[in-house]
Write a protein that holds these residues in place. Structure first.
Motif, PDB file in Angstrom:
ATOM      1  N   LEU A  27      22.053 -17.028  17.845  1.00 19.41           N
ATOM      2  CA  LEU A  27      21.153 -18.605  17.865  1.00 19.41           C
ATOM      3  C   LEU A  27      20.695 -18.974  17.477  1.00 19.41           C
ATOM      4  CD1 LEU A  27      20.329 -15.876  21.062  1.00 19.41           C
ATOM      5  CD2 LEU A  27      21.659 -17.426  21.391  1.00 19.41           C
ATOM      6  N   LEU A  28      19.765 -18.318  16.280  1.00 18.09           N
ATOM      7  CA  LEU A  28      19.352 -19.581  15.609  1.00 18.09           C
ATOM      8  C   LEU A  28      19.968 -20.202  14.521  1.00 18.09           C
ATOM      9  CD1 LEU A  28      16.659 -16.947  13.997  1.00 18.09           C
ATOM     10  CD2 LEU A  28      16.009 -18.394  15.572  1.00 18.09           C
ATOM     11  N   ARG A  29      21.380 -19.962  14.653  1.00 15.18           N
ATOM     12  CA  ARG A  29      21.994 -20.441  12.743  1.00 15.18           C
ATOM     13  C   ARG A  29      22.195 -21.764  14.544  1.00 15.18           C
ATOM     14  NH1 ARG A  29      24.305 -19.183   8.566  1.00 15.18           N
ATOM     15  NH2 ARG A  29      25.698 -20.370   8.719  1.00 15.18           N
ATOM     16  N   GLN A  30      22.963 -21.481  15.744  1.00 23.70           N
ATOM     17  CA  GLN A  30      23.060 -22.069  16.857  1.00 23.70           C
ATOM     18  C   GLN A  30      22.184 -23.477  17.445  1.00 23.70           C
ATOM     19  OE1 GLN A  30      24.457 -19.866  20.025  1.00 23.70           O
ATOM     20  NE2 GLN A  30      26.451 -19.413  18.677  1.00 23.70           N
ATOM     21  N   HIS A  31      20.871 -23.072  16.950  1.00 26.75           N
ATOM     22  CA  HIS A  31      19.470 -23.753  17.769  1.00 26.75           C
ATOM     23  C   HIS A  31      19.206 -24.003  15.954  1.00 26.75           C
ATOM     24  CE1 HIS A  31      21.025 -21.737  21.379  1.00 26.75           C
ATOM     25  NE2 HIS A  31      21.469 -22.666  21.548  1.00 26.75           N
ATOM     26  N   LEU A  32      19.758 -24.782  15.212  1.00 27.31           N
ATOM     27  CA  LEU A  32      18.710 -25.052  13.982  1.00 27.31           C
ATOM     28  C   LEU A  32      17.444 -26.216  14.395  1.00 27.31           C
ATOM     29  CD1 LEU A  32      21.437 -26.113  11.604  1.00 27.31           C
ATOM     30  CD2 LEU A  32      19.441 -23.180  11.771  1.00 27.31           C
ATOM     31  N   GLY A  33      17.242 -27.409  15.428  1.00 23.70           N
ATOM     32  CA  GLY A  33      16.186 -27.309  15.605  1.00 23.70           C
ATOM     33  C   GLY A  33      14.955 -26.725  16.275  1.00 23.70           C
ATOM     34  N   VAL A  34      15.757 -26.109  17.261  1.00 19.74           N
ATOM     35  CA  VAL A  34      14.566 -25.149  17.312  1.00 19.74           C
ATOM     36  C   VAL A  34      13.747 -24.264  16.439  1.00 19.74           C
ATOM     37  CG1 VAL A  34      13.829 -23.214  19.024  1.00 19.74           C
ATOM     38  CG2 VAL A  34      15.343 -25.051  19.624  1.00 19.74           C
ATOM     39  N   LEU A  35      14.129 -23.906  15.662  1.00 25.47           N
ATOM     40  CA  LEU A  35      14.245 -23.584  14.559  1.00 25.47           C
ATOM     41  C   LEU A  35      13.046 -23.865  13.659  1.00 25.47           C
ATOM     42  CD1 LEU A  35      13.863 -20.678  12.641  1.00 25.47           C
ATOM     43  CD2 LEU A  35      16.201 -21.380  11.915  1.00 25.47           C
ATOM     44  N   ASP A  36      13.617 -25.154  13.610  1.00 21.06           N
ATOM     45  CA  ASP A  36      13.005 -25.754  12.507  1.00 21.06           C
ATOM     46  C   ASP A  36      11.634 -26.644  12.680  1.00 21.06           C
ATOM     47  OD1 ASP A  36      14.611 -25.974  10.623  1.00 21.06           O
ATOM     48  OD2 ASP A  36      15.638 -28.248  11.109  1.00 21.06           O
ATOM     49  N   ASP A  37      11.507 -26.904  14.703  1.00 18.89           N
ATOM     50  CA  ASP A  37       9.745 -26.786  15.535  1.00 18.89           C
ATOM     51  C   ASP A  37       8.974 -26.127  15.030  1.00 18.89           C
ATOM     52  OD1 ASP A  37      11.081 -29.225  15.911  1.00 18.89           O
ATOM     53  OD2 ASP A  37      11.323 -29.580  17.923  1.00 18.89           O
ATOM     54  N   LEU A  38       9.360 -25.041  15.423  1.00 18.07           N
ATOM     55  CA  LEU A  38       9.246 -23.300  15.001  1.00 18.07           C
ATOM     56  C   LEU A  38       8.084 -23.087  14.124  1.00 18.07           C
ATOM     57  CD1 LEU A  38       8.713 -20.986  16.531  1.00 18.07           C
ATOM     58  CD2 LEU A  38      10.629 -19.858  16.108  1.00 18.07           C
ATOM     59  N   ALA A  39       8.744 -23.303  12.980  1.00 19.16           N
ATOM     60  CA  ALA A  39       7.973 -22.687  11.898  1.00 19.16           C
ATOM     61  C   ALA A  39       7.065 -24.481  11.605  1.00 19.16           C
ATOM     62  CB  ALA A  39       9.661 -22.964  10.813  1.00 19.16           C
ATOM     63  N   GLU A  40       7.448 -25.360  11.703  1.00 19.93           N
ATOM     64  CA  GLU A  40       6.136 -26.273  11.824  1.00 19.93           C
ATOM     65  C   GLU A  40       5.164 -26.118  12.499  1.00 19.93           C
ATOM     66  OE1 GLU A  40       7.546 -30.187  13.062  1.00 19.93           O
ATOM     67  OE2 GLU A  40       9.025 -30.318  11.711  1.00 19.93           O
ATOM     68  N   VAL A  41       5.500 -25.169  13.553  1.00 18.74           N
ATOM     69  CA  VAL A  41       4.223 -25.084  14.900  1.00 18.74           C
ATOM     70  C   VAL A  41       3.485 -23.292  13.801  1.00 18.74           C
ATOM     71  CG1 VAL A  41       3.330 -23.505  16.837  1.00 18.74           C
ATOM     72  CG2 VAL A  41       4.950 -25.833  16.827  1.00 18.74           C
ATOM     73  N   MET A  42       4.203 -22.957  13.471  1.00 22.07           N
ATOM     74  CA  MET A  42       3.748 -21.541  12.759  1.00 22.07           C
ATOM     75  C   MET A  42       3.479 -22.068  11.165  1.00 22.07           C
ATOM     76  SD  MET A  42       7.438 -19.393  13.884  1.00 22.07           S
ATOM     77  CE  MET A  42       5.741 -17.423  13.213  1.00 22.07           C
ATOM     78  N   GLU A  43       3.826 -22.734  10.317  1.00 19.34           N
ATOM     79  CA  GLU A  43       2.885 -23.232   9.140  1.00 19.34           C
ATOM     80  C   GLU A  43       1.714 -23.682   9.327  1.00 19.34           C
ATOM     81  OE1 GLU A  43       5.501 -25.994   7.613  1.00 19.34           O
ATOM     82  OE2 GLU A  43       7.139 -24.492   6.948  1.00 19.34           O
ATOM     83  N   ARG A  44       0.988 -24.175  10.567  1.00 14.58           N
ATOM     84  CA  ARG A  44      -0.058 -24.808  10.751  1.00 14.58           C
ATOM     85  C   ARG A  44      -0.739 -23.629  11.861  1.00 14.58           C
ATOM     86  NH1 ARG A  44       2.675 -28.731  14.388  1.00 14.58           N
ATOM     87  NH2 ARG A  44       1.612 -27.765  16.796  1.00 14.58           N
ATOM     88  N   GLY A  45      -0.468 -22.225  11.721  1.00 13.39           N
ATOM     89  CA  GLY A  45      -1.085 -21.371  12.062  1.00 13.39           C
ATOM     90  C   GLY A  45      -1.281 -21.732  13.935  1.00 13.39           C
ATOM     91  N   GLY A  46      -0.159 -22.138  14.560  1.00 10.17           N
ATOM     92  CA  GLY A  46      -0.095 -22.483  15.901  1.00 10.17           C
ATOM     93  C   GLY A  46      -0.167 -20.846  16.710  1.00 10.17           C
ATOM     94  N   SER A  47      -0.705 -20.917  18.085  1.00  6.97           N
ATOM     95  CA  SER A  47      -0.684 -19.646  18.516  1.00  6.97           C
ATOM     96  C   SER A  47       0.404 -19.215  19.292  1.00  6.97           C
ATOM     97  CB  SER A  47      -1.683 -19.783  19.709  1.00  6.97           C
ATOM     98  OG  SER A  47      -1.118 -20.493  20.850  1.00  6.97           O
ATOM     99  N   VAL A  48       0.651 -18.310  20.381  1.00  2.00           N
ATOM    100  CA  VAL A  48       2.036 -17.338  20.329  1.00  2.00           C
ATOM    101  C   VAL A  48       2.953 -19.138  21.629  1.00  2.00           C
ATOM    102  CG1 VAL A  48       3.144 -16.023  21.915  1.00  2.00           C
ATOM    103  CG2 VAL A  48       1.916 -15.761  19.823  1.00  2.00           C
ATOM    104  N   SER A  49       1.815 -18.856  22.608  1.00  2.02           N
ATOM    105  CA  SER A  49       1.756 -20.374  23.734  1.00  2.02           C
ATOM    106  C   SER A  49       2.443 -21.581  23.005  1.00  2.02           C
ATOM    107  CB  SER A  49       0.338 -20.364  24.356  1.00  2.02           C
ATOM    108  OG  SER A  49      -0.674 -20.936  23.449  1.00  2.02           O
TER     109      SER A  49
END
Length: 148
Positions: A27-49
């Protein structure tokens, strides 16, 4: 035998875990755009929401790009940003990259083998030592190293 836990034994739980991990990776390989956006939020310490909102509002879910192969673009960015290039060089050895063609592999009919490299095997080291001793003998008998 495996222990029973909630109607599943250990083997069944292991199989379901393997399936879940494999399915998640696909699923992650099929949705790389979502993975990149998620990684950006996690890198800056974003919450689960914030992570959930980033996934839901991703403008390019699949990551398709008009610039070319999106996976290759991501790998190049990984290589140039931070420690990515160092990690890849240490895992693959030297200047190899995952995108580089392997020069020592034989392609085509019956391919898959490796091209022969020079190796000293069997009696070869003995012959090499004999040749080196002979060369040293010739050098020494012709005066060798003179200090005057």
């Amino acid at each position: 035998e495996g222990e029973k836990t909630g109607g599943m034994d250990d083997r069944e739980m292991d199989n379901r875990t393997r399936f879940a991990v494999g399915y998640s990776v696909s699923l992650l390989r099929q949705h790389l755009g979502v993975l990149d956006d998620l990684a950006e939020v996690m890198e800056r310490g974003g919450s689960v929401s914030e992570c959930i909102i980033a996934m839901e509002k991703c403008p390019n879910v699949s990551g398709y790009s008009l610039e070319g192969d999106y996976e290759k673009i991501r790998r190049e960015k990984f290589r140039t940003d931070g420690l990515g290039g160092l990690i890849e060089a240490s895992l693959l050895g030297g200047k190899k990259t995952i995108d580089a063609e392997e020069e020592s592999v034989i392609y085509g009919k019956g391919g898959g083998g490796r091209k022969e490299k020079f190796q000293l095997t069997g009696d070869d080291p003995f012959y090499a030592a004999g040749a080196l001793a002979f060369a040293f003998f010739v050098w020494a008998s012709n005066g060798g190293l003179s200090l005057h």
